[in-house]
Design an enzyme around this catalytic site. Sequence first.
Site, PDB file in Angstrom:
ATOM      1  N   LYS A  35       0.847  -1.206   0.000  1.00  0.00           N
ATOM      2  CA  LYS A  35       0.000   0.000   0.000  1.00  0.00           C
ATOM      3  C   LYS A  35       0.882   1.255   0.000  1.00  0.00           C
ATOM      4  O   LYS A  35       0.574   2.244  -0.664  1.00  0.00           O
ATOM      5  CB  LYS A  35      -0.926   0.014   1.231  1.00  0.00           C
ATOM      6  CG  LYS A  35      -1.877  -1.180   1.297  1.00  0.00           C
ATOM      7  CD  LYS A  35      -3.180  -0.889   0.589  1.00  0.00           C
ATOM      8  CE  LYS A  35      -4.007  -2.114   0.234  1.00  0.00           C
ATOM      9  NZ  LYS A  35      -4.412  -2.944   1.335  1.00  0.00           N
ATOM     10  N   ARG A 180     -16.496  13.055   6.304  1.00  0.00           N
ATOM     11  CA  ARG A 180     -17.374  11.978   5.845  1.00  0.00           C
ATOM     12  C   ARG A 180     -16.713  11.283   4.666  1.00  0.00           C
ATOM     13  O   ARG A 180     -16.106  11.948   3.821  1.00  0.00           O
ATOM     14  CB  ARG A 180     -18.722  12.534   5.345  1.00  0.00           C
ATOM     15  CG  ARG A 180     -19.603  13.094   6.421  1.00  0.00           C
ATOM     16  CD  ARG A 180     -20.650  14.019   5.831  1.00  0.00           C
ATOM     17  NE  ARG A 180     -20.002  15.141   5.160  1.00  0.00           N
ATOM     18  CZ  ARG A 180     -20.632  16.059   4.431  1.00  0.00           C
ATOM     19  NH1 ARG A 180     -21.924  15.984   4.241  1.00  0.00           N
ATOM     20  NH2 ARG A 180     -19.965  17.048   3.863  1.00  0.00           N
ATOM     21  N   ASN A 234     -21.384  12.224  16.594  1.00  0.00           N
ATOM     22  CA  ASN A 234     -21.827  11.090  15.775  1.00  0.00           C
ATOM     23  C   ASN A 234     -23.123  10.491  16.314  1.00  0.00           C
ATOM     24  O   ASN A 234     -24.010  10.116  15.543  1.00  0.00           O
ATOM     25  CB  ASN A 234     -20.732  10.019  15.713  1.00  0.00           C
ATOM     26  CG  ASN A 234     -19.724  10.316  14.611  1.00  0.00           C
ATOM     27  OD1 ASN A 234     -19.849  11.310  13.908  1.00  0.00           O
ATOM     28  ND2 ASN A 234     -18.720   9.481  14.466  1.00  0.00           N
ATOM     29  N   CYS A 286     -18.447   4.325  10.993  1.00  0.00           N
ATOM     30  CA  CYS A 286     -18.476   5.203  12.176  1.00  0.00           C
ATOM     31  C   CYS A 286     -19.754   5.119  13.003  1.00  0.00           C
ATOM     32  O   CYS A 286     -19.704   4.759  14.178  1.00  0.00           O
ATOM     33  CB  CYS A 286     -18.235   6.647  11.747  1.00  0.00           C
ATOM     34  SG  CYS A 286     -16.560   6.872  11.129  1.00  0.00           S
ATOM     35  N   LYS A 346     -23.119   4.096   1.550  1.00  0.00           N
ATOM     36  CA  LYS A 346     -23.664   5.386   1.109  1.00  0.00           C
ATOM     37  C   LYS A 346     -23.060   5.665  -0.271  1.00  0.00           C
ATOM     38  O   LYS A 346     -22.204   4.896  -0.728  1.00  0.00           O
ATOM     39  CB  LYS A 346     -23.315   6.496   2.096  1.00  0.00           C
ATOM     40  CG  LYS A 346     -21.810   6.691   2.255  1.00  0.00           C
ATOM     41  CD  LYS A 346     -21.467   7.826   3.189  1.00  0.00           C
ATOM     42  CE  LYS A 346     -21.345   9.109   2.422  1.00  0.00           C
ATOM     43  NZ  LYS A 346     -20.778  10.208   3.224  1.00  0.00           N
ATOM     44  N   ARG A 353     -18.666  -1.461   4.770  1.00  0.00           N
ATOM     45  CA  ARG A 353     -18.744  -1.830   6.184  1.00  0.00           C
ATOM     46  C   ARG A 353     -20.114  -1.443   6.751  1.00  0.00           C
ATOM     47  O   ARG A 353     -20.590  -0.339   6.533  1.00  0.00           O
ATOM     48  CB  ARG A 353     -17.619  -1.146   6.976  1.00  0.00           C
ATOM     49  CG  ARG A 353     -16.279  -1.819   6.760  1.00  0.00           C
ATOM     50  CD  ARG A 353     -15.155  -1.086   7.449  1.00  0.00           C
ATOM     51  NE  ARG A 353     -14.826   0.152   6.767  1.00  0.00           N
ATOM     52  CZ  ARG A 353     -13.901   1.020   7.190  1.00  0.00           C
ATOM     53  NH1 ARG A 353     -13.255   0.785   8.311  1.00  0.00           N
ATOM     54  NH2 ARG A 353     -13.634   2.116   6.510  1.00  0.00           N
TER      55      ARG A 353
HETATM   56  C1  UDX Z   1     -19.918  10.008   9.597  1.00  0.00           C
HETATM   57  C2  UDX Z   1     -20.002  11.472  10.088  1.00  0.00           C
HETATM   58  O1  UDX Z   1     -20.898  12.197   9.236  1.00  0.00           O
HETATM   59  C3  UDX Z   1     -18.626  12.110  10.098  1.00  0.00           C
HETATM   60  O2  UDX Z   1     -18.710  13.419  10.653  1.00  0.00           O
HETATM   61  C4  UDX Z   1     -17.690  11.243  10.940  1.00  0.00           C
HETATM   62  O3  UDX Z   1     -16.379  11.781  10.928  1.00  0.00           O
HETATM   63  C5  UDX Z   1     -17.666   9.808  10.450  1.00  0.00           C
HETATM   64  O4  UDX Z   1     -19.006   9.292  10.409  1.00  0.00           O
HETATM   65  P1  UDX Z   1     -19.689   8.778   7.231  1.00  0.00           P
HETATM   66  O5  UDX Z   1     -20.004   7.538   8.007  1.00  0.00           O
HETATM   67  O6  UDX Z   1     -18.524   8.780   6.326  1.00  0.00           O
HETATM   68  O7  UDX Z   1     -19.477  10.017   8.236  1.00  0.00           O
HETATM   69  O8  UDX Z   1     -20.966   9.148   6.325  1.00  0.00           O
HETATM   70  P2  UDX Z   1     -22.331   9.955   6.546  1.00  0.00           P
HETATM   71  O9  UDX Z   1     -22.520  10.829   5.388  1.00  0.00           O
HETATM   72  O10 UDX Z   1     -22.408  10.585   7.869  1.00  0.00           O
HETATM   73  O11 UDX Z   1     -23.432   8.794   6.454  1.00  0.00           O
HETATM   74  C6  UDX Z   1     -23.513   7.740   7.415  1.00  0.00           C
HETATM   75  C7  UDX Z   1     -24.694   6.856   7.125  1.00  0.00           C
HETATM   76  O12 UDX Z   1     -25.913   7.532   7.387  1.00  0.00           O
HETATM   77  C8  UDX Z   1     -24.809   6.384   5.670  1.00  0.00           C
HETATM   78  O13 UDX Z   1     -25.211   5.033   5.652  1.00  0.00           O
HETATM   79  C9  UDX Z   1     -25.878   7.264   5.078  1.00  0.00           C
HETATM   80  O14 UDX Z   1     -26.537   6.649   3.994  1.00  0.00           O
HETATM   81  C10 UDX Z   1     -26.796   7.444   6.274  1.00  0.00           C
HETATM   82  N1  UDX Z   1     -27.609   8.659   6.247  1.00  0.00           N
HETATM   83  C11 UDX Z   1     -26.996   9.884   6.285  1.00  0.00           C
HETATM   84  C12 UDX Z   1     -28.992   8.555   6.235  1.00  0.00           C
HETATM   85  O15 UDX Z   1     -29.559   7.459   6.217  1.00  0.00           O
HETATM   86  N2  UDX Z   1     -29.725   9.705   6.252  1.00  0.00           N
HETATM   87  C13 UDX Z   1     -29.156  10.944   6.290  1.00  0.00           C
HETATM   88  O16 UDX Z   1     -29.912  11.941   6.317  1.00  0.00           O
HETATM   89  C14 UDX Z   1     -27.750  11.026   6.311  1.00  0.00           C
END
Ligand code: UDX
Length: 456
Positions: A35, A180, A234, A286, A346, A353
């Site tokens: 990597k 994110r 979170n 997360c 997402k 994961r």
């Molecule tokens: C999250 C936090 O947003 C970020 O600040 C932190 O540092 C790490 O965790 P991440 O997990 O990368 O980031 O993605 P995020 O956009 O927050 O989405 C998390 C999950 O929630 C996804 O599965 C997404 O589909 C879902 N989601 C998000 C919803 O179902 N509805 C929403 O309105 C927003």
Amino acid sequence: MQIAIIGAGYVGLTSAAVYAKLGHTVFAVRKDAEKVAMLKRGQVPFYEPGLPELVAEGVASGRLIPTTSYAEAVPKAEVIFLCVGTPPLPSGEADLSQVFAAAKEVAENWGPSPSPLPKGEGDRAKARSGEETYKVIVDKSTVPVGTAEKVRKVIEENVKLKMQNVKCDFDVASCPEFLREGSAVHDTMNPDRVVIGVDSDRARDMLLKVHEGLPGERLVTDIATAEMLKYASNAFLATKISFINEIANLCDEVGANVDEVARGMGMDPRIGPAFLKAGIGYGGACFPKDTKALHSIAFWHDYDFKLLKAVIEVNQTQRRHFLQKIRQTLGTLEGKKIGILGLAFKNNTDDVRESAAVDISAWLIKEGAQVRAYDPHAEGNARAALPELITCPAPQEVAKDADALLLLTEWSEFRDLPWGTMKEKMRQPIVLDGRNLLDPKSMRDLGFTYISVGRP
Ligand code: UDX
């Protein structure tokens, strides 16, 4: 400044590339030689928009130095960020073994750093002689309150053990990251706030200096507060999602439209429009992990965090609730041909994961359905997680002879699919949209039986 980042995943590598862009010299330490070789060529081992360009730029400038060697990075570094994984243990607690192992290796490779913020000629002379070894060791991984103190002990013990003749002057700090996946570069370059948890002015000044040039408010707190702040953020975002998913389930019952409900709620500045998108629940590296870890922290402090427990339960139920909708629509799943659009947890990531899409695919396969799936970037990771999953290189192929299509990841490209042509390929024109991505009226006008979440 001279910085070392231990761990080069989403958080570590993005932070390293951004700090290099700000003009610092950054060692990105990762044990995996293959990597590191990729990174040296300016390639990124996972999909994250904009990151390969930033990494390539940093490596070409000589300011971003990927390495497998703590010995190369640690002695020179004034600030060392620990950005290693903190996966959940079966109990829900965060597994901190990678954090402590990294702290131990940092200690074992301790050495003089260039004198940071020298106060006078005395300090500068000390720095030149190599006596000065002051460093700030910063947790960027999401870790329970008290972890920085444990890191401090690991470093003290191991520096003493291995290098008795070297003076070990350091502070620990917490500097949580809020990026994110899918927008990691943008989020890191444009933070809403930079949280700096410290117990010394010297560490505070160095961390303020590291982040010079980035927008966003600076919030300086004590270490425990910074550690808690990340979990609280979170957990609160996860709470918003579980809340709107429960409202969506109720909307299905009463005949209201959750998208409009959320839009109206979001117009109130006290609520805000973000993270009110109903669907099949949150996934990723997360929210599931951090909500469980915070719940576990509460448990070990004899505190029953009832609200958070419900948030976690609602999220686990939400994907099963969607499975129930599929069953209600298709009857028995045995032998049914089901096409899946989206496997990542997402959009804009290849990460699967805790992906609801992968869970739902697994349940359908278990119930005897013939599942074929498409995702623009996550197919490989999804097949690794669920080897029996068949993937196709194009969405049109999963539509072929399908009894139903399920939209499970909010990739914007799914909005623009030629849905008329997709319908012609299907055995039955049924679409279940787990992300409320498509317009119900347009889909029904095309002749689809269209079912979404909270939009009856
Ligand atoms: C999250 C936090 O947003 C970020 O600040 C932190 O540092 C790490 O965790 P991440 O997990 O990368 O980031 O993605 P995020 O956009 O927050 O989405 C998390 C999950 O929630 C996804 O599965 C997404 O589909 C879902 N989601 C998000 C919803 O179902 N509805 C929403 O309105 C927003």
